[in-house]
Design an enzyme around this catalytic site. Structure first.
Site, short mmCIF file in Angstrom:
data_model
loop_
_atom_site.label_atom_id
_atom_site.label_comp_id
_atom_site.label_asym_id
_atom_site.label_seq_id
_atom_site.Cartn_x
_atom_site.Cartn_y
_atom_site.Cartn_z
N ALA A 43 0.73 -1.11 0.02
CA ALA A 43 -0.14 0.05 -0.01
C ALA A 43 0.85 1.15 0.07
CB ALA A 43 -1.08 0.09 1.28
N ARG A 45 0.52 5.84 -0.43
CA ARG A 45 -0.73 6.77 -0.42
C ARG A 45 -0.64 7.05 -1.76
NH1 ARG A 45 0.83 11.29 3.57
NH2 ARG A 45 3.04 10.39 3.08
N GLU A 129 12.15 -5.02 15.71
CA GLU A 129 13.70 -4.97 15.43
C GLU A 129 13.87 -3.55 15.05
OE1 GLU A 129 16.98 -5.00 16.66
OE2 GLU A 129 16.69 -7.30 16.65
N ILE A 136 21.06 -2.11 13.47
CA ILE A 136 21.60 -2.63 14.56
C ILE A 136 20.57 -3.70 15.32
CG2 ILE A 136 22.74 -2.71 16.93
CD1 ILE A 136 23.46 0.43 16.25
N LYS A 205 12.45 5.06 21.76
CA LYS A 205 13.54 4.00 21.51
C LYS A 205 13.86 3.36 22.96
CE LYS A 205 14.96 5.64 16.87
NZ LYS A 205 15.84 6.54 16.29
N GLY A 302 18.01 4.89 7.71
CA GLY A 302 18.46 4.43 6.36
C GLY A 302 17.60 3.56 5.75
N1 HSE Z 1 15.12 10.48 12.90
C1 HSE Z 1 15.85 9.15 13.35
C2 HSE Z 1 17.17 9.38 13.76
C3 HSE Z 1 15.74 7.88 12.21
O1 HSE Z 1 17.67 10.46 13.51
O2 HSE Z 1 17.72 8.64 14.40
C4 HSE Z 1 15.72 6.71 12.66
O3 HSE Z 1 14.68 6.24 13.76
#
Ligand code: HSE
Length: 436
Positions: A43, A45, A129, A136, A205, A302
């Site tokens: 999918a 947009r 993950e 990582i 995170k 990335g």
């Molecule tokens: N904006 C985030 C960073 C991208 O700068 O680490 C990855 O979560």
């Protein structure tokens, strides 16, 4: 064996990268998973504008709900990001008995408890993950590789944008605003860069890392977040002169009183490996009682680094498709029934060392007044530098490093020092960690 059919929600940077990696490495991936992984539906947009990714055999739709409701699809890969419609899509996929792989840190940090409860009820897997530190495999390392340890703390550089900005400020003497503009131009920053520079992204995170390290529920609301916007070039230079680097760190630590969850700029001794993680790279340091310190380093964002984590999750899901739900790795590393409600410390109760930078009049007695205030609160000075006054100026910058102290004592001492007639402006305070 029949291929496993998957649907991908979102064909942006990570979605495109995932399709490319699945196609390019199809043979290796099948050898590892034991079955072919076939993307049937994706999918986007605007389906007319999808380009730059391998679309052979993939039907495109503009309606992501078509994917989560498609009876043929066994695994849904959510790469849309944000809270909605991602949350509704994930919950709908789970309700329909599908397994989910997601890279969505905000979704897991804020709604993970609800999502995992729904998944456990349905006996499906939710893998994430790619939500932390891009490529990582830190979730895998903590959840499986370190499962013999009692983890007492972890600390990570888990926002590449902030790390890029701080590295540019140090290496090239650039200002904060100038370095941020370049990070945005290079596409490192989130759609809303405040998430990066104010520590929110790192907070998401850290929430996830702390839960799987300590077996506690996801509590983003208890994470103290402070970004890098108040760090100046002068701070970066003074820190360097004192043998430290400034990094935006996410720290989770078990203390006798409870768990500390905090994201803030931090002075780290230059000699630590993690202090030398530069640019957009990420690194996480985890301390386990059996293994000691372990460090994980790599690309935190990335297209293909993140796709690497997404595909690894897909392989895990495919391998475990036929296993009983109770024999799978638990979502938060600990069995759901063993997740503990450990107390979480308020910021006032954090204990760290500090870097303080202030501007004071260059006259006898000023330093004595400042050290008296600190001594009255049992705050011990570790190092002190007083710079020369600039020509024509009577004030001087004073930089102090303190030993460990309670945050509430430091807040009170800062307020008292700022109230001194000989001190002008605000004190810039940065926490320090030895990470020893
Ligand atoms: N904006 C985030 C960073 C991208 O700068 O680490 C990855 O979560």
């Amino acid at each position: 064996m029949k291929p496993v059919k998957i649907g991908v929600l979102g064909l942006g940077t990570v979605g495109g990268g995932t399709l490319n990696v699945l196609s390019r490495n199809a043979e290796e991936i099948t050898r590892r998973a034991g079955r072919e992984i076939q993307v049937c539906l994706a999918a986007a947009r605007d389906v007319q504008r999808v380009r730059g990714c391998e679309l052979q055999g993939v039907r495109l739709t503009a309606d992501p709900f078509e994917i989560v409701n498609d009876p043929e699809i066994e695994v849904v890969v959510e790469l849309i990001g944000g809270y909605e419609p991602a949350k509704s899509l994930v919950l709908q996929a789970i309700a329909n008995g599908k397994h989910v792989v997601t890279a969505n840190k905000a979704l897991i940090a804020l709604h993970g408890n609800e999502i995992f409860a729904a998944a456990e009820k349905q006996g499906v897997m939710v893998q994430f993950e790619a939500a932390v530190a891009g490529g990582i495999p830190i979730i895998k390392a903590i959840r499986e590789g370190l499962s013999g340890n009692r983890i007492s703390w972890l600390a990570g550089i888990i926002n590449g944008t902030s790390n890029f900005i701080l590295t540019e400020m140090r290496d090239k003497g650039r200002d904060f605003a100038d370095a941020l503009a370049e990070a945005q131009q290079r596409g490192y920053a989130e759609a809303d860069p405040t998430f990066d520079i104010e520590g929110i992204d790192a907070g998401h995170k850290l929430t996830i890392l702390a839960s799987i390290a300590f077996g506690i529920p996801l509590r983003f609301d208890k994470v103290y977040t402070e970004g890098i916007t108040r760090i100046t070039r002068a701070d970066v230079e003074y820190a360097e002169a004192l043998g430290y680097r400034i990094k935006l760190l996410g720290v989770a630590r078990k203390t006798p009183g409870g768990v500390e969850l905090r994201v803030h700029p931090t002075l780290i001794p230059k000699r630590r490996l993690i202090a030398n993680v530069d640019g957009v790279m990420n690194a996480v340091l985890v301390y386990g009682d059996a293994v000691g310190p372990t460090l994980y380093y790599g690309a935190g964002a990335g297209a293909e680094p993140t796709a690497s984590a997404v595909v690894a999750d897909l392989v895990d899901v495919v391998r475990a498709l036929t296993s009983d739900p109770e024999n799978r790795v638990p979502h938060l590393a600990f069995q759901a029934s063993a997740i503990s409600q450990a107390p979480l410390l308020a910021a006032d109760e954090f204990k760290t060392a500090y870097y303080l930078r202030l501007t004071a009049e260059d006259k006898p007695g000023v330093l004595a007044d400042i050290s008296q205030i600190l001594a009255a609160r049992q705050i011990s000075i570790e190092a002190l530098i007083q710079k020369e006054p600039r020509p024509g100026e009577s004030s001087v910058p004073i930089i102090m490093l303190t030993q460990l102290t309670l945050e509430k004592e430091m807040n009170a001492a800062i307020a008292e020092i700022e109230a001194l007639a000989s001190v002008s402006g605000k004190i810039n305070r940065i926490r320090m960690e030895t990470l020893g």
